[in-house]
Design an enzyme around this catalytic site. Sequence first.
Site, PDB file in Angstrom:
ATOM      1  N   CYS A 110     -34.698  37.628 -57.093  1.00  0.00           N
ATOM      2  CA  CYS A 110     -34.920  39.187 -56.718  1.00  0.00           C
ATOM      3  C   CYS A 110     -33.637  39.934 -57.054  1.00  0.00           C
ATOM      4  CB  CYS A 110     -35.462  39.242 -55.389  1.00  0.00           C
ATOM      5  SG  CYS A 110     -35.941  40.940 -54.884  1.00  0.00           S
ATOM      6  N   PRO A 111     -33.420  41.038 -57.475  1.00  0.00           N
ATOM      7  CA  PRO A 111     -34.735  42.183 -58.080  1.00  0.00           C
ATOM      8  C   PRO A 111     -34.739  41.791 -59.264  1.00  0.00           C
ATOM      9  CG  PRO A 111     -32.650  43.192 -58.001  1.00  0.00           C
ATOM     10  CD  PRO A 111     -32.193  41.807 -57.528  1.00  0.00           C
TER      11      PRO A 111
END
Length: 79
Positions: free
Chosen positions: A16-17
């Site tokens: 992430c992201p």
Amino acid sequence: MDIQVDMVQDSIGQLCPMPIALMAKNMKKLKVGQVLEIRADDEGAHADIPAWCEQTGNEFLGEEPAEGYYRYFVRKKVE
């Protein structure tokens, strides 16, 4: 799940992201009604992908486990 996909995004190994950033970029390439399959093994994707769909108005079609990762399906609903 038997969903016809128009594009596959390989986000296995991305944290992430990155899967969400790449998904946003790929969704821009699709036409309304087309489906993107995201393949990801990041635990955050379980919550992040449906949340992104809710924020952007795109349709989360579901997820299914695969060998060592999950497959997520998103239909483009908005330009």
